[in-house]
Design an enzyme around this catalytic site. Structure first.
Site, PDB file in Angstrom:
ATOM      1  N   ARG A   1      -6.874  -0.918  13.750  1.00  0.00           N
ATOM      2  CA  ARG A   1      -5.632  -0.765  13.403  1.00  0.00           C
ATOM      3  C   ARG A   1      -5.726   0.673  12.543  1.00  0.00           C
ATOM      4  O   ARG A   1      -6.950   0.905  11.913  1.00  0.00           O
ATOM      5  CB  ARG A   1      -4.937  -1.561  12.635  1.00  0.00           C
ATOM      6  CG  ARG A   1      -5.303  -2.098  11.308  1.00  0.00           C
ATOM      7  CD  ARG A   1      -4.233  -3.002  10.464  1.00  0.00           C
ATOM      8  NE  ARG A   1      -4.978  -3.568   9.285  1.00  0.00           N
ATOM      9  CZ  ARG A   1      -5.074  -2.935   8.204  1.00  0.00           C
ATOM     10  NH1 ARG A   1      -4.650  -1.588   8.006  1.00  0.00           N
ATOM     11  NH2 ARG A   1      -5.603  -3.578   7.079  1.00  0.00           N
TER      12      ARG A   1
ATOM     13  N   ASN B   1     -10.047   4.154   2.794  1.00  0.00           N
ATOM     14  CA  ASN B   1      -8.856   4.302   1.973  1.00  0.00           C
ATOM     15  C   ASN B   1      -8.772   5.617   1.222  1.00  0.00           C
ATOM     16  O   ASN B   1      -9.865   6.185   1.041  1.00  0.00           O
ATOM     17  CB  ASN B   1      -8.865   3.022   1.190  1.00  0.00           C
ATOM     18  CG  ASN B   1      -8.435   1.803   1.603  1.00  0.00           C
ATOM     19  OD1 ASN B   1      -7.309   1.721   1.778  1.00  0.00           O
ATOM     20  ND2 ASN B   1      -9.056   0.968   1.571  1.00  0.00           N
TER      21      ASN B   1
ATOM     22  N   ASP C   1     -11.105  -7.267  11.331  1.00  0.00           N
ATOM     23  CA  ASP C   1     -12.225  -8.171  10.693  1.00  0.00           C
ATOM     24  C   ASP C   1     -13.424  -7.288  10.029  1.00  0.00           C
ATOM     25  O   ASP C   1     -14.278  -7.962   9.409  1.00  0.00           O
ATOM     26  CB  ASP C   1     -12.982  -9.057  11.719  1.00  0.00           C
ATOM     27  CG  ASP C   1     -13.638  -8.246  12.766  1.00  0.00           C
ATOM     28  OD1 ASP C   1     -13.858  -6.760  12.559  1.00  0.00           O
ATOM     29  OD2 ASP C   1     -14.397  -8.764  13.734  1.00  0.00           O
TER      30      ASP C   1
ATOM     31  N   ASN D   1      -4.928   2.430   8.956  1.00  0.00           N
ATOM     32  CA  ASN D   1      -4.775   2.238   7.475  1.00  0.00           C
ATOM     33  C   ASN D   1      -4.183   3.134   6.461  1.00  0.00           C
ATOM     34  O   ASN D   1      -3.256   3.834   6.814  1.00  0.00           O
ATOM     35  CB  ASN D   1      -6.142   1.701   7.148  1.00  0.00           C
ATOM     36  CG  ASN D   1      -6.371   0.804   5.760  1.00  0.00           C
ATOM     37  OD1 ASN D   1      -5.377   0.051   5.851  1.00  0.00           O
ATOM     38  ND2 ASN D   1      -7.164   1.124   5.182  1.00  0.00           N
TER      39      ASN D   1
ATOM     40  N   ASP E   1      -9.983   1.135  -3.547  1.00  0.00           N
ATOM     41  CA  ASP E   1      -8.870   0.912  -2.603  1.00  0.00           C
ATOM     42  C   ASP E   1      -8.028   2.415  -2.572  1.00  0.00           C
ATOM     43  O   ASP E   1      -8.575   3.480  -2.705  1.00  0.00           O
ATOM     44  CB  ASP E   1      -8.094  -0.043  -2.606  1.00  0.00           C
ATOM     45  CG  ASP E   1      -7.490  -0.798  -1.556  1.00  0.00           C
ATOM     46  OD1 ASP E   1      -7.058   0.142  -0.723  1.00  0.00           O
ATOM     47  OD2 ASP E   1      -7.324  -1.760  -1.335  1.00  0.00           O
TER      48      ASP E   1
ATOM     49  N   GLU F   1       1.102  -1.293  -0.027  1.00  0.00           N
ATOM     50  CA  GLU F   1       0.070   0.039   0.038  1.00  0.00           C
ATOM     51  C   GLU F   1       0.833   1.193   0.057  1.00  0.00           C
ATOM     52  O   GLU F   1       2.206   1.225  -0.111  1.00  0.00           O
ATOM     53  CB  GLU F   1      -1.047  -0.108   1.359  1.00  0.00           C
ATOM     54  CG  GLU F   1      -2.376  -0.416   0.844  1.00  0.00           C
ATOM     55  CD  GLU F   1      -3.158   0.608   0.475  1.00  0.00           C
ATOM     56  OE1 GLU F   1      -2.657   1.563  -0.007  1.00  0.00           O
ATOM     57  OE2 GLU F   1      -4.402   0.406   0.607  1.00  0.00           O
TER      58      GLU F   1
END
Length: 298
Positions: free
Chosen positions: A104, A152, A124, A106, A200, A18
């Site tokens: 978390r 994103n 999850d 990103n 994304d 990423e």
């Protein structure tokens, strides 16, 4: 126009590649779940070069910091920190702490005013567990949006007046009016909704078009500000994850990908891909941080 000629630059085997950035003389990327920042080689067949490793925490995105060479403002672990070249962390805030390790940080990026924006998500993919945080130039970390699932981006229009953000689990990119002076966001309007794959990581070129990797869709899209798909670039990998435009001539498109979650990944999955974007993009923006560094922590 459809372009179908991307080539593999590095057979990298990235778990979750990423965050590509062109830094004026090189591309860098992150492997989120492995917590590593890499320099991308200039030619095919050369290996990635590790620049830093976290102390075992996911590394969602980084940005260079104005006046602090060798340091990065990072979306890391459960918060926002300044990382040095050894991965030592000077924490600004840990807003995802206290969630029992379920969430978390990103993806992230810097706006034209030098503010760093970064999203969070549940491991999850719990609906609504994610947020978008804004790091002001004084180091204050603000929750700009909540109730997201897998944010994103973001990416910004060339004039800085629009913030584009994907909520990948909902297969949508939204456009938010952005107050350049305060960082306040207005009401969103959908830019594009996908039926096949999820938007994304993204960037915006000098003509104001949004480029987005399509996770699960084996392609990259170039989307006009009115939501029209102007270009499709097909890729052999199943999970393209993010894009950047730069390179020595300014028009190189770099695409990261991931093998995370695939039962039978191929060499194409987790590789880094490249082709000619035929357009330039604004330089990678530098984060502005007027805060005295604290004692680093590993």
């Amino acid at each position: 126009m459809t372009v179908t000629r991307p080539v593999m630059l590095v057979e990298a085997g990235l778990e979750l590649g990423e965050g590509p950035r062109w830094l004026g003389d090189r591309f860098v990327i992150v492997d989120i779940l492995d917590g590593v920042l890499y320099e991308v080689p200039g030619g095919p067949g050369e290996p990635l070069r590790p620049l830093l490793r976290t102390s075992g925490e996911p590394l969602g995105a980084v940005a260079p910091i104005e006046g602090r060479p060798g340091h990065w403002l990072a979306a890391v672990g459960d918060g926002i920190a300044v990382l040095d070249g050894d991965g030592a962390a000077d924490w600004l805030a840990r807003p995802e702490a206290g969630k029992n390790g379920r969430c978390r940080m990103n993806d992230g990026a810097v706006d034209p005013s030098g503010r760093f924006w970064a999203g969070s998500m549940a491991y999850d993919g719990t609906p609504g567990a994610g947020s978008l945080y804004r790091v002001d130039v004084d180091g204050t970390v603000v929750a700009a949006l909540t109730g997201l699932t897998i944010p994103n981006g973001p990416a910004f229009s060339p004039d800085g007046a629009t913030l584009y953000l994907a909520d990948s689990a909902r297969s949508v990119i939204n456009a938010y009016p952005l107050d350049i002076d305060t960082g306040a966001l207005g009401a969103p309007e959908p830019l594009i909704q996908l039926d096949d794959g999820s938007p994304d990581g993204m960037t915006v070129d000098d003509e104001g078009f949004v480029w987005t990797a399509v996770w699960g869709g084996s392609r990259v899209l170039r989307v006009s500000p009115d939501g029209t798909i102007e270009r499709t670039i097909h890729l052999p990998c199943r999970q393209p994850s993010s894009v950047a435009i730069g390179g020595p001539h300014g028009t190189q498109l770099l695409v990261t990908s991931a093998r995370h979650g695939l039962d039978t990944p191929t060499p194409a999955d987790g590789a880094i891909w490249t082709c000619d974007a035929e357009v330039t993009a604004p330089p990678t923006r530098t984060a502005v941080l007027r805060r005295e560094p604290q004692l680093p922590q590993k």
